[in-house]
Design a protein around this motif. Structure first.
Motif, PDB file in Angstrom:
ATOM      1  N   TYR A 164       0.835  -1.196   0.000  1.00 37.57           N
ATOM      2  CA  TYR A 164       0.000   0.000   0.000  1.00 37.57           C
ATOM      3  C   TYR A 164       0.869   1.245   0.000  1.00 37.57           C
ATOM      4  CZ  TYR A 164      -3.630  -3.219   1.665  1.00 37.57           C
ATOM      5  OH  TYR A 164      -4.504  -4.257   1.799  1.00 37.57           O
ATOM      6  N   MET A 165       0.248   2.340  -0.431  1.00 38.05           N
ATOM      7  CA  MET A 165       0.902   3.651  -0.362  1.00 38.05           C
ATOM      8  C   MET A 165       0.025   4.580   0.462  1.00 38.05           C
ATOM      9  SD  MET A 165       1.589   6.319  -3.553  1.00 38.05           S
ATOM     10  CE  MET A 165       3.220   5.815  -4.078  1.00 38.05           C
ATOM     11  N   PHE A 166       0.637   5.391   1.340  1.00 37.09           N
ATOM     12  CA  PHE A 166      -0.110   6.540   1.873  1.00 37.09           C
ATOM     13  C   PHE A 166       0.286   7.731   1.011  1.00 37.09           C
ATOM     14  CE2 PHE A 166       3.485   8.038   4.495  1.00 37.09           C
ATOM     15  CZ  PHE A 166       4.159   6.857   4.791  1.00 37.09           C
ATOM     16  N   ILE A 167      -0.723   8.381   0.469  1.00 38.29           N
ATOM     17  CA  ILE A 167      -0.457   9.309  -0.626  1.00 38.29           C
ATOM     18  C   ILE A 167      -1.152  10.639  -0.386  1.00 38.29           C
ATOM     19  CG2 ILE A 167      -2.371   8.315  -1.956  1.00 38.29           C
ATOM     20  CD1 ILE A 167      -0.801   8.992  -4.512  1.00 38.29           C
ATOM     21  N   LEU A 168      -0.435  11.688  -0.731  1.00 39.17           N
ATOM     22  CA  LEU A 168      -0.979  13.034  -0.663  1.00 39.17           C
ATOM     23  C   LEU A 168      -1.404  13.428  -2.078  1.00 39.17           C
ATOM     24  CD1 LEU A 168      -1.241  14.827   1.787  1.00 39.17           C
ATOM     25  CD2 LEU A 168       1.042  15.717   1.309  1.00 39.17           C
ATOM     26  N   VAL A 169      -2.680  13.781  -2.231  1.00 43.53           N
ATOM     27  CA  VAL A 169      -3.220  14.112  -3.560  1.00 43.53           C
ATOM     28  C   VAL A 169      -4.048  15.388  -3.482  1.00 43.53           C
ATOM     29  CG1 VAL A 169      -3.339  11.723  -4.378  1.00 43.53           C
ATOM     30  CG2 VAL A 169      -5.242  12.677  -3.068  1.00 43.53           C
ATOM     31  N   ARG A 170      -4.225  15.997  -4.647  1.00 45.65           N
ATOM     32  CA  ARG A 170      -5.059  17.207  -4.714  1.00 45.65           C
ATOM     33  C   ARG A 170      -6.498  16.781  -5.001  1.00 45.65           C
ATOM     34  NH1 ARG A 170      -3.814  22.047  -4.122  1.00 45.65           N
ATOM     35  NH2 ARG A 170      -1.594  21.577  -4.310  1.00 45.65           N
ATOM     36  N   THR A 171      -7.386  17.072  -4.072  1.00 45.74           N
ATOM     37  CA  THR A 171      -8.803  16.724  -4.274  1.00 45.74           C
ATOM     38  C   THR A 171      -9.679  17.951  -4.441  1.00 45.74           C
ATOM     39  OG1 THR A 171      -9.065  16.642  -1.864  1.00 45.74           O
ATOM     40  CG2 THR A 171      -8.695  14.544  -3.003  1.00 45.74           C
ATOM     41  N   GLU A 172      -9.165  19.113  -4.058  1.00 48.34           N
ATOM     42  CA  GLU A 172      -9.972  20.344  -4.139  1.00 48.34           C
ATOM     43  C   GLU A 172      -9.206  21.340  -5.005  1.00 48.34           C
ATOM     44  OE1 GLU A 172     -12.598  19.485  -2.097  1.00 48.34           O
ATOM     45  OE2 GLU A 172     -11.332  17.785  -1.531  1.00 48.34           O
ATOM     46  N   PRO A 173      -9.302  21.203  -6.314  1.00 43.02           N
ATOM     47  CA  PRO A 173      -8.450  22.009  -7.190  1.00 43.02           C
ATOM     48  C   PRO A 173      -8.697  23.513  -7.068  1.00 43.02           C
ATOM     49  CG  PRO A 173     -10.070  20.723  -8.457  1.00 43.02           C
ATOM     50  CD  PRO A 173     -10.166  20.267  -7.049  1.00 43.02           C
ATOM     51  N   ASP A 174      -9.859  23.919  -6.563  1.00 45.98           N
ATOM     52  CA  ASP A 174     -10.144  25.351  -6.500  1.00 45.98           C
ATOM     53  C   ASP A 174      -9.740  25.983  -5.175  1.00 45.98           C
ATOM     54  OD1 ASP A 174     -11.226  25.106  -9.024  1.00 45.98           O
ATOM     55  OD2 ASP A 174     -13.204  24.571  -8.220  1.00 45.98           O
ATOM     56  N   ALA A 175      -9.341  25.152  -4.209  1.00 47.03           N
ATOM     57  CA  ALA A 175      -8.961  25.691  -2.891  1.00 47.03           C
ATOM     58  C   ALA A 175      -7.512  26.190  -2.941  1.00 47.03           C
ATOM     59  CB  ALA A 175      -9.111  24.589  -1.843  1.00 47.03           C
ATOM     60  N   PRO A 176      -7.126  27.086  -1.994  1.00 49.56           N
ATOM     61  CA  PRO A 176      -5.712  27.493  -1.891  1.00 49.56           C
ATOM     62  C   PRO A 176      -4.823  26.256  -1.728  1.00 49.56           C
ATOM     63  CG  PRO A 176      -7.071  28.784  -0.384  1.00 49.56           C
ATOM     64  CD  PRO A 176      -7.971  27.752  -0.991  1.00 49.56           C
ATOM     65  N   LYS A 177      -3.531  26.398  -2.125  1.00 49.89           N
ATOM     66  CA  LYS A 177      -2.761  25.168  -2.345  1.00 49.89           C
ATOM     67  C   LYS A 177      -2.662  24.251  -1.127  1.00 49.89           C
ATOM     68  CE  LYS A 177       2.178  26.539  -1.987  1.00 49.89           C
ATOM     69  NZ  LYS A 177       3.421  26.734  -2.716  1.00 49.89           N
ATOM     70  N   HIS A 178      -2.532  24.837   0.076  1.00 52.93           N
ATOM     71  CA  HIS A 178      -2.413  23.975   1.254  1.00 52.93           C
ATOM     72  C   HIS A 178      -3.746  23.354   1.672  1.00 52.93           C
ATOM     73  CE1 HIS A 178       1.293  26.359   1.603  1.00 52.93           C
ATOM     74  NE2 HIS A 178       1.776  25.314   2.252  1.00 52.93           N
ATOM     75  N   GLU A 179      -4.844  23.935   1.203  1.00 54.86           N
ATOM     76  CA  GLU A 179      -6.165  23.468   1.652  1.00 54.86           C
ATOM     77  C   GLU A 179      -6.835  22.537   0.656  1.00 54.86           C
ATOM     78  OE1 GLU A 179      -8.235  27.126   2.666  1.00 54.86           O
ATOM     79  OE2 GLU A 179      -6.365  27.780   3.619  1.00 54.86           O
ATOM     80  N   GLY A 180      -6.122  22.246  -0.444  1.00 57.52           N
ATOM     81  CA  GLY A 180      -6.747  21.426  -1.466  1.00 57.52           C
ATOM     82  C   GLY A 180      -6.297  19.974  -1.473  1.00 57.52           C
ATOM     83  N   LEU A 181      -5.596  19.563  -0.423  1.00 54.60           N
ATOM     84  CA  LEU A 181      -4.984  18.232  -0.434  1.00 54.60           C
ATOM     85  C   LEU A 181      -5.729  17.272   0.482  1.00 54.60           C
ATOM     86  CD1 LEU A 181      -1.247  19.369  -0.176  1.00 54.60           C
ATOM     87  CD2 LEU A 181      -2.591  18.942  -2.233  1.00 54.60           C
ATOM     88  N   SER A 182      -5.678  15.988   0.136  1.00 50.30           N
ATOM     89  CA  SER A 182      -6.220  14.950   1.010  1.00 50.30           C
ATOM     90  C   SER A 182      -5.198  13.822   1.125  1.00 50.30           C
ATOM     91  CB  SER A 182      -7.545  14.402   0.462  1.00 50.30           C
ATOM     92  OG  SER A 182      -8.514  15.432   0.452  1.00 50.30           O
ATOM     93  N   TYR A 183      -5.346  13.070   2.191  1.00 45.20           N
ATOM     94  CA  TYR A 183      -4.392  12.007   2.529  1.00 45.20           C
ATOM     95  C   TYR A 183      -5.123  10.673   2.367  1.00 45.20           C
ATOM     96  CZ  TYR A 183      -0.759   9.886   5.627  1.00 45.20           C
ATOM     97  OH  TYR A 183       0.265   9.151   6.189  1.00 45.20           O
ATOM     98  N   LEU A 184      -4.752   9.922   1.337  1.00 47.76           N
ATOM     99  CA  LEU A 184      -5.455   8.672   1.027  1.00 47.76           C
ATOM    100  C   LEU A 184      -4.544   7.467   1.252  1.00 47.76           C
ATOM    101  CD1 LEU A 184      -7.117   9.645  -2.403  1.00 47.76           C
ATOM    102  CD2 LEU A 184      -8.002  10.010  -0.080  1.00 47.76           C
ATOM    103  N   LEU A 185      -5.185   6.322   1.384  1.00 45.38           N
ATOM    104  CA  LEU A 185      -4.477   5.042   1.423  1.00 45.38           C
ATOM    105  C   LEU A 185      -4.819   4.308   0.126  1.00 45.38           C
ATOM    106  CD1 LEU A 185      -5.425   4.143   5.116  1.00 45.38           C
ATOM    107  CD2 LEU A 185      -3.410   5.387   4.303  1.00 45.38           C
ATOM    108  N   LEU A 186      -3.810   3.651  -0.453  1.00 43.03           N
ATOM    109  CA  LEU A 186      -3.994   3.145  -1.805  1.00 43.03           C
ATOM    110  C   LEU A 186      -3.353   1.770  -1.938  1.00 43.03           C
ATOM    111  CD1 LEU A 186      -4.523   3.789  -4.916  1.00 43.03           C
ATOM    112  CD2 LEU A 186      -2.187   4.680  -4.939  1.00 43.03           C
ATOM    113  N   ASP A 187      -4.098   0.849  -2.555  1.00 43.15           N
ATOM    114  CA  ASP A 187      -3.551  -0.489  -2.845  1.00 43.15           C
ATOM    115  C   ASP A 187      -2.603  -0.376  -4.035  1.00 43.15           C
ATOM    116  OD1 ASP A 187      -3.044  -3.125  -3.435  1.00 43.15           O
ATOM    117  OD2 ASP A 187      -5.098  -3.776  -2.979  1.00 43.15           O
ATOM    118  N   MET A 188      -1.375  -0.838  -3.863  1.00 42.93           N
ATOM    119  CA  MET A 188      -0.373  -0.713  -4.935  1.00 42.93           C
ATOM    120  C   MET A 188      -0.544  -1.783  -6.005  1.00 42.93           C
ATOM    121  SD  MET A 188       1.771   1.834  -4.451  1.00 42.93           S
ATOM    122  CE  MET A 188       3.394   1.477  -5.151  1.00 42.93           C
ATOM    123  N   LYS A 189      -1.188  -2.887  -5.631  1.00 42.11           N
ATOM    124  CA  LYS A 189      -1.262  -4.010  -6.571  1.00 42.11           C
ATOM    125  C   LYS A 189      -2.513  -3.883  -7.418  1.00 42.11           C
ATOM    126  CE  LYS A 189       2.331  -5.614  -4.360  1.00 42.11           C
ATOM    127  NZ  LYS A 189       3.667  -5.308  -4.890  1.00 42.11           N
TER     128      LYS A 189
END
Lengths: 395, 362
Positions: A164-189
């Motif tokens: 798995y990866m813990f990943i920082l991604v942009r989910t709110e493209p219209d928000a200011p840069k620090h406020e547009g990110l979310s922290y997801l968990l992702l299956d690598m396989k």
């Protein structure tokens, strides 16, 4: 003020040694991996490993105590017994989930991460977002009850092995840069994830590029809320920095440096008996001791609910600087073994002291990973010393 | 494990820090620095009224009965303020009398030293780089002391001087015959030094030997002073960088200055744990005492020197003037660096005490 350096700690050391005598090494002929896993289970049960993690999540659950932690490290090292697993899962994700994760996330992921059944990688840096991490562009879009992720991550340690990866991604493209990110968990396989190894200056290949092309993860595999990814990632980064700047790490390295100075000769005399080498060792030891007892102080204060102040912001840079000093003296000590490229891995077929060349290169990695030393200096200056924010890069 | 200050410890060190800083910043430091003697009697009286003279002395002799860590926290606070006066010699002499004196000697001196009614000095160093009390060569014969000690702090003011001799510590009283002082033209004018020549000067040996412990206590207190001074240098440099404007903005907005200040912080702040630990083991783990005292003095004296240099550099021209107090901190750093042995001398001891040799695999 009481460090209990007396009987209580001597008894604790005897207790640890007794445990080790009973549990390690395993019976001859045992499968090494299974024996190590079984040993770790016993050691967690005894409260010697993963001391900061609650028992319900597979930890040893003990009050923080650097002096006891050090005794455990020393005795385990002496016995050659398996210690806590390393890597981004144990050192970064577990503390982050403990602080910010949902209960189901803790239950599902923490025990198997501690046991080594699940390997994680960290999806932070991107080709265009290194020191300026918050400018990252990998995006995730919610489609039904799944996030669909597109972008690229880089310098991703262990991605080639990770489940798995813990990943920082942009989910709110219209928000200011620090406020547009979310922290997801992702299956690598899965098909949307492609891992390409990168060769490091050490010759190792723990580094990777990770390409995400419509990779999917369930909507509830998010740590914290949408748009809180930056704050959640700060939790993880703090743990990464504390791990990199920990006094345990520098103490271990310094002890090895002293051993090196005992074992090498310069012009036919033991290096450790030369005045210049002793001066250099003692100078480094000053920094090591200062870091050690400041961490005792900081730990005691946080145990008591007090704020230790400036020191928290300094750990990583301090550890990196000590690493540089140790590397420089090691280079002197190993002499022409420093001309060699060391064999890969911990064992390898090193003839002389060329394996120190790995430490010498590795100390640079420490100065870069988890926020480079110059970024640390900015953070210390602006957040801890209160200097004006911004780059101030010209007149 | 508990390595934090108790409320009482915090309160005492804060009280001393507030007092010394307020009085020091409003003129006491500068006046003493410029004065003939370097001593400000009013400042000293008020400092003694805080109980600072008897921190480690037993309660039955009028002291507070505390540990070296408590005294080191006072030394840190005074170092932070670059407070002038005979504090270091006074408290070391008191500690020596407590550890080495007989009942009558203690009764005679300790209550007066604890209350600040008498001033004490200690004479440790001798020519030939002998900066440890246990290396003293001058001796007491038939109750008389002959020979020379170097660089005692404010011995002219002292009602009693504790002199390290080859036979242990001896007491010499004010005005004793055959004693002459030669002041050093010292750089640190907040802590004046004089050499003392004794010619058959009446002296009273103390029965118990504890020269090494007193030498170690001196190093711990110098390290504490140096930490206080270094942390003040950091505070002064940060403050100046926030207010001084060039190129239309505070100089602290420039990354070059930020990074210098961050580097200072990384050198200075962790050193606190080292002087705390060296002070703590003085009482709690005597087997570590000598080595930790040496390590603390060596490391923190270097840290202070470097912090003082950078602090002045950040101040620019004004920091290089006589009238700015930056120079006083620089000269305190010179003192803490050289007094009772430079860092490299103590690193030699630190290495020897660690048992660093090819054979011993400790």
């Amino acid at each position: 003020m009481n460090l209990d350096l007396g009987p209580e700690y001597a008894a604790f050391r005897a207790h640890v040694a007794d445990f080790l005598a009973r549990h390690w090494p395993p019976a001859p002929g045992a499968d090494p991996a299974q024996a190590a896993a079984a040993f770790r289970r016993e050691a967690v049960e005894a409260g010697f490993l993963y001391r900061s993690v609650p028992r319900i999540y597979g930890g040893g659950e003990q009050a923080p105590d650097p002096a006891r932690a050090r005794i455990i490290r020393e005795e385990f090292a002496r016995a050659g017994a398996p210690r806590e697993l390393e890597g981004p899962g144990v050192s970064m994700l577990v503390p982050t989930l403990l602080a910010r994760g949902a209960d189901w996330q803790k239950e599902r992921f923490i025990p198997k991460t501690l046991s080594g059944e699940i390997i994680w990688c960290q999806g932070y840096s991107e080709p265009g977002a290194g020191s300026d991490l918050a400018s990252l562009r990998t995006k995730a879009v919610l489609e039904g009850d799944e996030w669909v992720i597109t972008g690229q991550k880089v310098w991703t340690t262990l991605a080639h092995l990770a489940h798995y990866m813990f990943i920082l991604v942009r989910t709110e493209p219209d928000a200011p840069k620090h406020e547009g990110l979310s922290y997801l968990l992702l299956d690598m396989k899965q098909p949307g994830v492609t891992v390409r190894p990168l060769k490091q200056m050490t010759g190792g290949r723990e580094f990777n590029e990770v390409f995400l092309d419509g990779a999917r993860t369930p909507a509830h595999w998010i740590v914290g809320k949408r748009g809180e990814g930056w704050a959640v990632s700060r939790t993880t980064l703090k743990h990464e920095r504390d791990a990199i700047g920990s006094s345990a790490r520098t103490e271990d390295m310094f002890a090895k440096l002293v051993q090196l100075a005992r074992s090498v000769e310069i012009d036919g005399a033991p290096a450790i008996e030369r005045a210049d080498i002793r001066q250099a060792l003692a100078r480094i030891e000053g920094y090591v001791l200062a870091q050690r007892y400041s961490s005792f102080r900081a730990q005691s204060m946080s145990n008591a609910g007090e704020e230790p102040g400036l020191i928290g912001a300094l750990n990583k840079l301090n550890g990196a600087e000590i690493g540089h000093r140790i590397a420089a003296l090691a280079q002197e000590l190993i002499g022409d073994d420093g001309l060699s490229m060391p064999p890969l891995g911990r064992k390898g077929g090193a003839r002389g002291h060329e394996k120190w060349v790995n430490q010498i290169m590795g100390s640079l990695g420490v100065a870069i990973a988890g926020g480079s030393s110059n970024i640390q200096r900015n953070v210390i200056a602006e957040r801890a010393l209160g200097l004006p924010r911004g780059h101030g890069d010209g007149a | 494990m508990n390595f934090r200050l108790s409320d009482e410890q915090r309160e005492m060190s804060e009280t001393v820090r507030r007092f010394a800083r307020a009085r020091g910043d409003s003129g006491a430091r500068r006046v003493a620095f410029e004065s003939e003697t370097g001593h400000d009697a009013a400042f000293w009286r008020e400092l003694m009224a805080l109980g600072v003279g008897g921190v480690v002395l037993p309660e039955r002799h009028g002291g507070l009965g505390l540990k070296l860590i408590d005294l080191a926290l006072v030394a840190e606070a005074l170092g932070y303020a670059a407070a002038p006066g005979p504090f270091l010699g006074h408290v070391l002499a008191g500690l020596a009398i407590d550890l080495c004196g007989d009942a009558a000697q203690k009764q005679r001196w300790l209550p007066a030293l604890a209350a600040g009614e008498a001033i004490a000095a200690i004479a440790i160093a001798e020519a030939g780089d002998r900066c440890r009390p246990e290396a003293s060569q001058i001796g007491v014969r038939n109750g008389a002391l002959t020979g020379e000690k170097r660089d005692a702090l404010f011995p002219e003011l002292a009602d009693v001087i504790v002199v390290a001799t080859a036979d242990g510590f001896a007491l010499v009283e004010k005005g004793a015959a055959g004693m002459t002082f030669t002041p050093r033209d010292g750089a640190d004018r907040t802590r004046r030094l004089s050499h003392i020549a004794f010619a058959r000067t009446p002296a009273e040996l103390m029965p118990t030997r504890a020269e090494a412990a007193i030498g170690d206590a001196a190093l711990v207190l110098l390290a504490a002073d140096a930490f206080g001074g270094a942390s003040r240098c950091l505070d002064m440099a940060v403050e100046y960088a926030k207010t001084r404007e060039q190129f239309g903005r505070p100089i602290g907005a420039f990354q070059g200055v930020k990074h210098q200040l961050a580097n200072m912080a990384v050198d200075v702040e962790p050193a606190r744990g080292l002087f705390w630990y060296a002070a703590y083991v003085f009482d709690a783990a005597p087997e570590e005492r000598a080595r930790m005292a040496a390590a603390a003095k060596a490391h923190i004296a270097d840290v202070y020197m470097q912090a003082a240099r950078l602090m002045i550099e950040i101040h620019g021209g004004v920091g290089y003037t006589w009238d700015h107090d930056a120079q006083i901190y620089f000269k305190r750093a010179l003192f803490d660096f050289a007094y009772l042995g430079t860092p490299s001398r103590h690193r030699d001891r630190q290495a020897a005490l660690a048992g660093w040799s090819a054979r011993a695999h400790a």
